[in-house]
Design a protein around this motif. Structure first.
Motif, PDB file in Angstrom:
ATOM      1  N   TYR A  94      -4.902  25.691  15.531  1.00 23.95           N
ATOM      2  CA  TYR A  94      -5.228  24.686  14.527  1.00 23.95           C
ATOM      3  C   TYR A  94      -6.371  25.128  13.622  1.00 23.95           C
ATOM      4  CZ  TYR A  94      -2.362  21.386  17.189  1.00 23.95           C
ATOM      5  OH  TYR A  94      -1.316  20.762  17.810  1.00 23.95           O
ATOM      6  N   ARG A  95      -7.223  26.013  14.095  1.00 21.30           N
ATOM      7  CA  ARG A  95      -8.399  26.393  13.306  1.00 21.30           C
ATOM      8  C   ARG A  95      -8.029  27.283  12.128  1.00 21.30           C
ATOM      9  NH1 ARG A  95     -12.661  29.947  16.278  1.00 21.30           N
ATOM     10  NH2 ARG A  95     -13.358  28.004  17.229  1.00 21.30           N
ATOM     11  N   ASN A  96      -7.257  28.339  12.386  1.00 16.43           N
ATOM     12  CA  ASN A  96      -6.985  29.346  11.358  1.00 16.43           C
ATOM     13  C   ASN A  96      -5.613  29.153  10.736  1.00 16.43           C
ATOM     14  OD1 ASN A  96      -8.185  31.424  13.930  1.00 16.43           O
ATOM     15  ND2 ASN A  96      -9.442  30.769  12.220  1.00 16.43           N
ATOM     16  N   GLY A 137       2.204  32.577  20.463  1.00 21.37           N
ATOM     17  CA  GLY A 137       2.676  31.901  19.259  1.00 21.37           C
ATOM     18  C   GLY A 137       3.428  32.720  18.244  1.00 21.37           C
ATOM     19  N   TYR A 138       3.748  33.973  18.559  1.00 16.79           N
ATOM     20  CA  TYR A 138       4.541  34.783  17.629  1.00 16.79           C
ATOM     21  C   TYR A 138       6.014  34.729  18.023  1.00 16.79           C
ATOM     22  CZ  TYR A 138       0.473  36.750  15.323  1.00 16.79           C
ATOM     23  OH  TYR A 138      -0.670  36.895  14.581  1.00 16.79           O
ATOM     24  N   ARG A 139       6.885  34.915  17.035  1.00 17.36           N
ATOM     25  CA  ARG A 139       8.313  35.003  17.317  1.00 17.36           C
ATOM     26  C   ARG A 139       8.835  36.331  16.775  1.00 17.36           C
ATOM     27  NH1 ARG A 139      11.114  30.970  12.784  1.00 17.36           N
ATOM     28  NH2 ARG A 139      10.167  31.975  10.957  1.00 17.36           N
ATOM     29  N   VAL A 140       9.902  36.802  17.361  1.00 13.54           N
ATOM     30  CA  VAL A 140      10.509  38.062  16.937  1.00 13.54           C
ATOM     31  C   VAL A 140      11.445  37.788  15.766  1.00 13.54           C
ATOM     32  CG1 VAL A 140      11.972  39.993  17.615  1.00 13.54           C
ATOM     33  CG2 VAL A 140      10.351  39.020  19.260  1.00 13.54           C
ATOM     34  N   ARG A 141      11.091  38.315  14.613  1.00 13.28           N
ATOM     35  CA  ARG A 141      11.939  38.163  13.426  1.00 13.28           C
ATOM     36  C   ARG A 141      12.999  39.252  13.370  1.00 13.28           C
ATOM     37  NH1 ARG A 141      11.968  34.210   9.419  1.00 13.28           N
ATOM     38  NH2 ARG A 141      12.067  35.837   7.831  1.00 13.28           N
ATOM     39  N   ASP A 142      12.651  40.426  13.877  1.00 13.34           N
ATOM     40  CA  ASP A 142      13.584  41.548  13.850  1.00 13.34           C
ATOM     41  C   ASP A 142      13.177  42.535  14.940  1.00 13.34           C
ATOM     42  OD1 ASP A 142      15.738  43.040  12.990  1.00 13.34           O
ATOM     43  OD2 ASP A 142      14.584  44.144  11.488  1.00 13.34           O
ATOM     44  N   GLY A 143      14.135  43.288  15.447  1.00 14.86           N
ATOM     45  CA  GLY A 143      13.841  44.269  16.475  1.00 14.86           C
ATOM     46  C   GLY A 143      13.690  43.630  17.841  1.00 14.86           C
ATOM     47  N   ALA A 144      12.904  44.258  18.695  1.00 12.55           N
ATOM     48  CA  ALA A 144      12.752  43.767  20.063  1.00 12.55           C
ATOM     49  C   ALA A 144      11.363  44.087  20.591  1.00 12.55           C
ATOM     50  CB  ALA A 144      13.808  44.402  20.969  1.00 12.55           C
ATOM     51  N   ARG A 155       4.493  34.126  12.709  1.00 10.32           N
ATOM     52  CA  ARG A 155       4.157  32.854  13.327  1.00 10.32           C
ATOM     53  C   ARG A 155       5.006  31.752  12.704  1.00 10.32           C
ATOM     54  NH1 ARG A 155       0.071  33.138  16.720  1.00 10.32           N
ATOM     55  NH2 ARG A 155      -0.247  30.881  16.722  1.00 10.32           N
ATOM     56  N   THR A 156       5.299  30.741  13.496  1.00 14.53           N
ATOM     57  CA  THR A 156       6.163  29.658  13.042  1.00 14.53           C
ATOM     58  C   THR A 156       5.334  28.487  12.533  1.00 14.53           C
ATOM     59  OG1 THR A 156       6.225  28.523  15.184  1.00 14.53           O
ATOM     60  CG2 THR A 156       7.784  30.348  14.845  1.00 14.53           C
ATOM     61  N   GLU A 157       6.009  27.528  11.917  1.00 15.82           N
ATOM     62  CA  GLU A 157       5.328  26.316  11.471  1.00 15.82           C
ATOM     63  C   GLU A 157       4.766  25.538  12.656  1.00 15.82           C
ATOM     64  OE1 GLU A 157       4.586  24.811   8.565  1.00 15.82           O
ATOM     65  OE2 GLU A 157       5.170  26.625   7.492  1.00 15.82           O
ATOM     66  N   ASP A 158       5.401  25.700  13.804  1.00 14.53           N
ATOM     67  CA  ASP A 158       4.939  24.983  14.987  1.00 14.53           C
ATOM     68  C   ASP A 158       3.665  25.592  15.550  1.00 14.53           C
ATOM     69  OD1 ASP A 158       5.265  23.020  17.150  1.00 14.53           O
ATOM     70  OD2 ASP A 158       5.616  24.788  18.402  1.00 14.53           O
ATOM     71  N   THR A 159       3.598  26.919  15.598  1.00 12.76           N
ATOM     72  CA  THR A 159       2.420  27.564  16.195  1.00 12.76           C
ATOM     73  C   THR A 159       1.287  27.759  15.193  1.00 12.76           C
ATOM     74  OG1 THR A 159       3.351  29.771  15.792  1.00 12.76           O
ATOM     75  CG2 THR A 159       3.809  28.745  17.926  1.00 12.76           C
TER      76      THR A 159
END
Length: 396
Positions: A94-96, A137-144, A155-159
């Motif tokens: 929430y801070r950054n 809080g990170y998600r994999v957009r591509d690769g593995a 990072r997503t809108e949720d995280t």
């Protein structure tokens, strides 16, 4: 340790809460655990990414020891019984804002740093367990997320809720500014602070100025303080002009200047990081130096200004520009276990003897360069093998 010699410890507390546990020795947590009444509760919060000691917190099994039957006194894994979670990973920030947090990670890990000769990668450190990226809080957009694989993370809108980005452009939230020298940096910084106070309607305690190198902080902030005083703006150096437990000066209009260690655990709307060129490279533990920069950037609740001068600052800014061009996504190849061990060896803390040896080498190299430039020594005076080795290293 006192705990080792204590014959008997009388339980005192029903609950103990510990913050910033990554900066405390494990024996302190063990002491807290010993002082709990039954059934006591010890809650300790820590962030490995803000450990300025360069040491990871051990597992609970290591910290709290074992029972007489050899079983761990404390363990966080699933016991098979319905119970509240004991090991909680906080994935939402929430801070950054997303741009600020992604910048802290990119620079802290060296994601877009120029590959070094020794490792073939710009990375200075990496999690041993790849899934931690998703835990925080990170998600994999591509690769593995696996050893040796290319991966793109964001990072997503949720995280990373977008409430700051909704009203501010990334170029306003975070800026890297390169100057020719320290005087230019001081001039720009003090004028910017004056504008914050007089036009932007910020309070003095909305502003924090951080010098990443704790050893040089007192010396490096003095020109800033002198200039602010000439402008009629009061300032203080946290922990020097105040008692050790006072960071901001409540009730007094005073801008806070600080080293990185004092900055930890505090936050401000506007954060200025000065002399950031010192964070680009280092003879000693580069991983700790970069984590210091990560910590400084994440002190901000809104805006960050990263200031510095010289070629090192230009290269640090280039890392940020690569991140920005990729819309604040982290793109890198996940290092193998062998590469991660190599990173730890290369960027580990250096002993006093190591630093002395490096300084001696620098002095000898300076002498050789001077003699070559002055003509006292001709390039032909060096043997061909030495010249070839120097040329190969520089070309790589």
């Amino acid at each position: 340790y006192a705990l080792a010699y204590a014959r008997e410890l009388e339980p005192v507390y029903d609950a103990v809460f510990v913050d910033e546990a990554q900066d405390l020795p494990p024996i302190f947590l063990r002491l807290c655990f010993k002082l709990l009444k039954d059934p006591g509760r010890l809650v300790y919060a820590y962030d490995e990414l803000q450990s300025l000691r360069g040491v990871s917190l051990p597992s609970p099994e290591e910290i709290f020891g074992k029972n007489e039957d050899g079983s761990p006194k404390v363990r966080f894994d699933d016991t098979g019984h319905p119970a509240p979670r004991r090991d909680i990973m906080l994935s939402k920030c929430y801070r950054n804002s997303k741009p600020v947090l992604a910048t802290a990670f990119a620079l802290g890990f060296g994601i877009y740093r120029k590959p070094s000769h020794g490792t073939g990668t710009g990375l200075v450190q990496m999690f041993d367990r790849a899934p931690i990226w998703e835990d925080i809080g990170y998600r994999v957009r591509d690769g593995a997320l696996r050893d040796g694989s290319a991966v793109t993370l964001d990072r997503t809108e949720d995280t990373s809720p977008g409430f700051l980005e909704d009203h501010s452009d990334p170029d306003d939230l975070i800026r890297f500014i390169t100057f020719r020298n320290a005087d230019e940096q001081t001039d720009w910084l003090t004028e910017a602070i004056a504008e914050n106070l007089n036009k932007d309607e910020l309070r003095h305690d909305d502003i924090m100025v951080i010098n990443p190198d704790p050893i040089s902080t007192r010396l490096n902030v003095e020109p800033v303080r002198s200039r602010l005083k000439e402008m009629g703006i009061r300032s203080h150096l946290a922990g020097v002009d105040t008692d050790p437990n006072t960071f901001f000066r409540p009730g007094k209009a005073s801008v806070t200047l600080t080293g990185i260690h004092r900055a930890k655990g505090n936050e401000a709307g506007m954060v200025y990081i000065i002399n950031a060129q010192d964070c680009h490279s280092a003879v000693r533990n580069l991983a700790s130096v970069r984590i210091g920069l990560f910590t400084a950037i994440t002190r901000s609740k809104a805006w960050v200004r990263v200031l510095g001068f010289g070629e090192s600052m230009a290269m640090l800014k280039a890392e940020y520009e690569k991140l920005k061009a990729r819309r604040f996504e982290l793109q890198f190849t996940y290092p193998t276990s062998e590469q991660r061990e190599q990173l730890r060896l290369i960027h580990k803390d250096r002993t006093t003897a190591d630093l002395k040896r490096f300084r001696n080498r620098d002095r000898h190299l300076d002498d050789l360069l001077y003699e070559l430039e002055s003509g006292e020594v001709q390039i032909e005076d060096l043997d061909g093998e030495t010249i070839a080795r120097i040329r190969n290293v520089l070309m790589e």
